[in-house]
Scaffold this active site. Structure first.
Site, mmCIF file in Angstrom:
data_model
loop_
_atom_site.group_PDB
_atom_site.id
_atom_site.type_symbol
_atom_site.label_atom_id
_atom_site.label_comp_id
_atom_site.label_asym_id
_atom_site.label_seq_id
_atom_site.Cartn_x
_atom_site.Cartn_y
_atom_site.Cartn_z
ATOM 1 N N ASP A 23 0.813 -1.228 0.000
ATOM 2 C CA ASP A 23 0.000 0.000 0.000
ATOM 3 C C ASP A 23 0.840 1.269 0.000
ATOM 4 O O ASP A 23 0.596 2.181 -0.786
ATOM 5 C CB ASP A 23 -0.934 0.020 1.217
ATOM 6 C CG ASP A 23 -2.130 -0.898 1.022
ATOM 7 O OD1 ASP A 23 -2.517 -1.127 -0.135
ATOM 8 O OD2 ASP A 23 -2.655 -1.395 2.038
ATOM 9 N N ARG A 104 2.515 4.606 17.406
ATOM 10 C CA ARG A 104 1.980 5.645 16.507
ATOM 11 C C ARG A 104 2.414 7.058 16.880
ATOM 12 O O ARG A 104 2.809 7.830 16.005
ATOM 13 C CB ARG A 104 0.454 5.554 16.399
ATOM 14 C CG ARG A 104 -0.067 4.211 15.904
ATOM 15 C CD ARG A 104 0.685 3.692 14.708
ATOM 16 N NE ARG A 104 0.146 2.427 14.225
ATOM 17 C CZ ARG A 104 0.867 1.494 13.621
ATOM 18 N NH1 ARG A 104 2.158 1.677 13.420
ATOM 19 N NH2 ARG A 104 0.323 0.379 13.204
ATOM 20 N N ASP A 133 -5.484 3.455 14.238
ATOM 21 C CA ASP A 133 -4.189 4.045 13.929
ATOM 22 C C ASP A 133 -4.292 5.361 13.158
ATOM 23 O O ASP A 133 -3.492 6.263 13.350
ATOM 24 C CB ASP A 133 -3.317 3.031 13.179
ATOM 25 C CG ASP A 133 -2.858 1.903 14.104
ATOM 26 O OD1 ASP A 133 -2.706 2.184 15.311
ATOM 27 O OD2 ASP A 133 -2.664 0.772 13.641
ATOM 28 N N SER A 184 -3.549 -9.119 8.703
ATOM 29 C CA SER A 184 -2.970 -7.796 8.862
ATOM 30 C C SER A 184 -2.151 -7.833 10.143
ATOM 31 O O SER A 184 -2.663 -8.174 11.203
ATOM 32 C CB SER A 184 -4.082 -6.750 8.959
ATOM 33 O OG SER A 184 -3.553 -5.578 9.531
#
Ligand code: ARG
Length: 424
Positions: A23, A104, A133, A184
């Site tokens: 991605d 994050r 996220d 994922s």
């Protein structure tokens, strides 16, 4: 695909949070085409393992980034993010040690720094619109650098895996599009999170292949005994050898992981309002948290310990909810910091069959007084004081009960007529 017309005229440079995956690799060229901006890729090492950073850097350039910045942030992550979480005994919903939620804000900080260094006005990330996220990145960025705007191609321009593969093949990008994990996965030194695939049916049990930080707890093996030393709530030694926070986590990931410690299967409440199922493994984190809580039980005064429980829960919720850089979080950090003044000493644990169990603790700052606690001859606890204490302690409840009996409104009596067991 619609075009991000709003940013076309503004963006000269875009800083992209780059993982090296499909991605974000596709996003490089796409962002450049759509906005006319140069794309600077930023990859942050938080101990996720896998490919080395140089490979990731080259791929970013191969995909069209004008610059690719790689940051080894492992020590920074351990010391400034995992350590505060440990001292706060942070577990979202009492179970999840905030693996992704901790990384994050650190990544956001590096994105903001890169945006400053490269005079970028836009930051981009590869999150979907359904997860936590996106919130953590964007709220983090907004608090650190309110002038930056954000593009999230996967979310805002409805990217799908199929579209991304097609794009990568058409442009001949240096990325293996056949490499498809059924899950994922997000991982760093504090732990690993796995979702989607057959795990989306919450009745399906996780299979062994889901795990990589831990061996099966069911494998027969000898147990492992470890002694962890803390100073002011900071782990500073393992079996008498000095360690940094990063080393402590890494060593306990290996030793806890070998014993199957730290596997979790959680249905959690996401910030965006949905429940989702995630399988975690966090061996080092869980060993450290167990040891730390154990040492606190010996060194933290009762009321402080009780109050801290609530602070820990709130701290965990704030961090889960993307509010790392917020006033309340900052103030709670100050509280946690002072609470750790006496959390110095050692804890011995046995790691075995998926569990980390404390078997011993010692501390110069211990509040455990053998002479008060012992049932042996010669204790210093004056039991004659207890009689009066009990009398006065129960006085308010006793007075209230007297009133209720008189008015025949004793809750226990109503309970018994409704079929509930009478309280004693
Ligand atoms: N549910 C976790 C959180 O919100 C992990 C998110 C990332 N998980 C993943 N498998 N990609 O913190």
């Amino acid at each position: 695909m619609t075009e991000p017309t709003t940013t076309r005229s503004r963006a000269d440079r875009i800083v992209l949070a780059y993982s090296g995956g499909l991605d974000t690799s596709v996003a490089i060229g796409w962002l450049a085409e759509q906005t006319g901006a140069d794309v600077v890729a930023v990859a942050v090492d938080v101990g996720q393992g896998g490919e080395d950073l140089e490979t990731i850097r080259k791929r970013a350039l191969g995909c069209g980034a004008v610059e690719a910045v790689v940051v080894d942030a492992r020590d920074e992550f351990a010391e400034e993010f995992c350590l505060p979480a440990l001292r706060a005994n942070a577990m979202y919903m009492g179970r999840y040690p905030l693996v992704s939620a901790l990384s994050r804000p650190l990544i956001a900080r590096h994105l903001v720094a890169a945006a400053r260094d490269h005079a970028a006005s836009v930051v981009s990330h590869g999150c979907t619109g359904k997860g936590n996220d996106q919130v953590r990145f964007e709220v983090g960025i907004a608090t650190l650098a309110p002038h930056l705007s954000v593009i999230a191609p996967v979310r805002d321009y409805a990217w799908t895996r199929e579209k991304a593969i097609e794009y990568a093949q058409r442009r001949d990008l240096p990325i293996d599009v056949t490499k498809k994990s059924p899950y994922s996965i997000d991982q760093n030194v504090w732990g690993r999170a796995v979702e989607t695939g057959f795990l989306e049916d919450i009745w399906n049990g996780p299979v062994e292949a889901v795990y990589s930080y831990t061996d099966s707890p069911a494998t027969p093996r000898a147990s492992d005994e470890v002694v962890i030393s803390f100073e002011h709530g900071v782990p500073v030694g393992i079996d008498g050898r000095a360690v940094t926070m990063l080393q402590a986590i890494e060593q306990l990931n290996a030793r806890g992981g070998a014993q199957g410690v730290g596997r979790l299967d959680v249905v959690e409440d996401r910030l965006v309002g949905i429940k989702s199922r995630e399988v975690y493994e966090a061996p080092g984190a869980l060993v450290l948290l167990e040891a730390h809580r154990e040492l606190e039980s010996v060194t933290v005064e009762r009321d402080l310990a009780r109050f801290k429980k609530g602070v820990e829960q709130r701290w965990s919720e704030l961090v889960y909810d993307g509010l790392w850089f917020s006033p309340l979080k900052r103030s709670l950090d100050a509280f946690v910091d002072t609470s750790q003044q006496h959390v110095t000493g050692e804890v011995r644990l046995t790691l075995h069959a998926g569990k980390a169990v404390a078997t011993g603790r010692r501390s110069q700052a211990s509040l455990y007084d053998f002479n008060l606690a012992t049932y042996d001859e010669g204790d210093t606890f004056d039991q004659s004081l207890a009689k009066g204490f009990v009398e006065l302690w129960g006085l308010p409840a006793k007075i209230a009960a007297r009133r209720d009996h008189a008015a025949d409104t004793v809750p226990e009596r109503r309970d018994s007529s409704s079929g509930l067991t009478r309280g004693r």
